[in-house]
Design a protein around this motif. Structure first.
Motif, short mmCIF file in Angstrom:
data_model
loop_
_atom_site.label_atom_id
_atom_site.label_comp_id
_atom_site.label_asym_id
_atom_site.label_seq_id
_atom_site.Cartn_x
_atom_site.Cartn_y
_atom_site.Cartn_z
N ILE A 159 -9.45 -15.60 -70.29
CA ILE A 159 -9.90 -15.46 -71.63
C ILE A 159 -9.05 -15.99 -72.52
N ILE A 160 -7.88 -15.52 -72.46
CA ILE A 160 -6.38 -16.00 -73.25
C ILE A 160 -6.49 -17.61 -73.25
N SER A 161 -6.45 -18.11 -72.11
CA SER A 161 -6.37 -19.48 -71.75
C SER A 161 -7.16 -20.41 -72.44
N GLY A 162 -8.57 -20.06 -72.35
CA GLY A 162 -9.62 -20.63 -73.14
C GLY A 162 -9.70 -20.47 -74.56
N LEU A 202 -4.91 -27.57 -69.23
CA LEU A 202 -6.36 -26.81 -69.10
C LEU A 202 -6.61 -26.93 -67.61
N ILE A 203 -6.56 -28.33 -67.30
CA ILE A 203 -6.83 -28.76 -65.84
C ILE A 203 -6.23 -28.03 -64.60
N ILE A 204 -4.78 -27.63 -65.01
CA ILE A 204 -3.91 -26.77 -63.97
C ILE A 204 -4.54 -25.35 -64.05
N ALA A 205 -4.92 -24.83 -65.36
CA ALA A 205 -5.44 -23.48 -65.42
C ALA A 205 -6.63 -23.07 -64.61
N TYR A 436 -1.03 -14.79 -65.77
CA TYR A 436 -2.07 -15.39 -65.69
C TYR A 436 -2.66 -16.18 -66.78
N ALA A 437 -2.08 -16.07 -68.01
CA ALA A 437 -2.37 -16.94 -69.01
C ALA A 437 -1.82 -18.52 -68.90
N VAL A 438 -2.16 -19.10 -67.77
CA VAL A 438 -1.57 -20.30 -67.35
C VAL A 438 -1.53 -21.51 -68.66
N LEU A 439 -2.55 -21.64 -69.04
CA LEU A 439 -2.58 -22.57 -70.16
C LEU A 439 -1.38 -22.39 -71.06
N ASN A 440 -0.85 -21.31 -71.50
CA ASN A 440 -0.19 -21.02 -72.40
C ASN A 440 1.30 -21.07 -72.06
N TYR A 441 1.67 -21.02 -70.82
CA TYR A 441 3.01 -21.52 -70.49
C TYR A 441 3.03 -23.00 -69.75
N THR A 442 2.25 -23.35 -69.21
CA THR A 442 2.08 -24.68 -68.44
C THR A 442 2.08 -25.87 -69.79
#
Length: 483
Positions: A159-162, A202-205, A436-442
């Protein structure tokens, strides 16, 4: 206030002490004693105040710095309290139950994480607000995911990533406009330049969420449990697709540039209206729920955990944490200690390739110290324009770096206003959802890698570099014009 001649410049070794005390006490209290983060932040603020006093700052000056920082967080505090009203009224009105009900029926468990991430991307991109997205769609998404047996931190991470994808990329987003404005970068040039780091992130997430979802779908699902949850919700609430009009109305209001606070208050009223006139609850119960939260006993433990929450009282922990964090931040910024630390960091930047990573690290560091994502954009955004011009870098490199690190890392700091909002809204400890907030650190990592290898780092013609440099006062004036 003391005469400015009596004020001594605070050296680096003294300026760093409040941060060291705060971090060390944070490790002791949170990890060893399993306590909250209030006390470590208070310890850091006390140490900062004592150091400022030693170097000539009187109490009135320190107190003003605290109040100015808290004043900056007041809009966030009001939204936090309003989200408490939203949650209780939407639960009582059956709106959350309806969203969970149809979500469980329509969404495949193995694709749920991908689906909720994309949905939050679309909504936040449309309205430009991660908080509004998480406070509405995110709350329902948590309920659906938990009903499917998916771990709460994993659902929260998706949810956070999106939500932060749209917060970063939407032309309606305040942080997007702030980053472009403070660096004097064309808004759409800024957004286009962010595509190169944000889309790969985003793709990685989504790949990570697809893999996690496949594993969850194969091992953790229990169809009988879901059928029982659906039955219990059907008995406890009036479930109707017409109730979905309420979140649609709020999303449209924000998309039409209605300010977040009036839009969310409208949502709270509509939820209260549905609780009384659709669910048939008493007016007194609906009013009390706005303060104390919604209460229900169905006999199903998971359903009760999902729906016994909300209200203004449920948000008071978050409000108090925001005030404490901003008190620490106010002392650090108003006495110049934060600037001393950032100037020391700036000396490490010896080339264009090192400047962008240093900028991103500075934005993250400001998120840690000042606990507010706006400051993590404003402060480095005021300090680094001259350095970017020195190395003939286009301003959109700076604006992208500010958003890659400033906007996206704010939820990764548990005492940041974004971190405390998420913890109170999605009911997940930041230390649990961070992996799990993948977008936020990638995205910040991708930005640093691209800077080091020189990919999508754009330079101006050295002969066309203007001699004028954006000053702090000009930057502040420019940022105020945005609002």
């Amino acid at each position: 206030m003391k005469d400015s001649k009596q004020l001594k410049a605070i050296p680096f070794f003294a300026a760093i002490l409040p941060l060291l005390f705060m971090i060390s006490s944070m490790a002791l209290v949170v990890i060893v004693f399993e306590g909250g983060v209030h006390v470590p932040l208070i310890i850091g603020a006390v140490v900062g105040g004592l150091i400022a006093w030693k170097y000539g700052y009187d109490w009135m000056t320190i107190e003003k710095g605290i109040y100015d920082a808290i004043r900056l967080a007041l809009p966030a505090i009001l939204i936090i309290m309003t989200v408490g009203l939203i949650i209780s009224s939407w639960i009582g009105g059956g709106i959350i139950a309806t969203m969970i009900y149809y979500g469980l029926k329509l969404v495949s468990p193995s694709l749920f994480l991908v689906s909720i991430c994309i949905l939050c991307c679309v909504v936040s991109l449309s309205i430009g607000s991660s908080w509004s997205t998480m406070g509405t769609i995110g709350v329902a998404g948590m309920g659906i995911g938990l009903s499917m047996g998916i771990s709460a931190p994993i659902v929260a991470g998706a949810i956070i990533s999106g939500a932060y994808f749209g917060d970063k990329m939407s032309p309606l987003s305040d942080t997007t406009n702030l980053a472009s404005g403070i660096t004097e970068t064309d808004l759409f040039e800024h957004i286009k330049h962010m595509i190169y780091t944000t889309i790969p992130g985003l793709i990685i997430a989504l790949i990570v969420y697809y893999i996690l979802g496949r594993n969850i779908g194969q091992h953790d699902m229990n169809g009988t449990d879901i059928d029982e949850i659906l039955t219990v919700m059907d008995q406890a609430f009036v479930i109707s697709p017409w109730l979905l009009l309420v979140p649609v109305i709020i999303i449209l209001m924000v998309a039409k540039k209605v300010p977040a606070l009036p839009a969310l208050l409208t949502g709270a009223f509509l939820g209260w209206f549905c609780q009384v006139f659709v669910q048939g609850d008493q007016v007194s119960n609906a009013i009390i729920a706005l303060t104390d939260g919604y209460s229900i006993e169905t006999g199903n433990k998971l359903v009760d955990e999902l729906f016994n929450r909300g209200g203004i009282e449920d948000m008071m922990y978050t409000v108090s944490l925001t005030i404490v964090a901003m008190s620490f931040a106010g002392i650090m910024e108003s006495t110049g200690m934060l600037e001393v630390i950032l100037n020391k960091i700036m000396k490490v930047a010896k080339s264009a390739k090192s400047l962008i990573p240093i900028t991103e690290l500075s934005s993250f560091f400001t998120n840690v110290v000042c606990a507010e994502q706006y400051i993590s954009i404003l402060l480095p955004g005021r300090m680094f324009p001259a350095a970017f011009k020195k190395y003939h870098l286009k301003s959109k490199n700076l604006s992208r770096a500010l958003e890659d690190a400033g906007t996206l890392t704010s939820p990764l700091v548990p005492w940041n206003t974004c971190g405390v909002f998420i913890a109170s809204t999605l009911m997940v400890n930041p230390f649990d959802y961070i992996p799990y907030a993948v977008l936020n650190y990638t995205v910040p990592i991708i930005g640093i890698i691209f800077a080091i290898i020189g990919y999508k780092v754009e330079y101006v013609d050295p002969h066309s570099v203007q001699n004028t440099v954006l000053t702090s006062d000009q930057s502040i004036t420019r940022s105020k014009e945005l609002h």
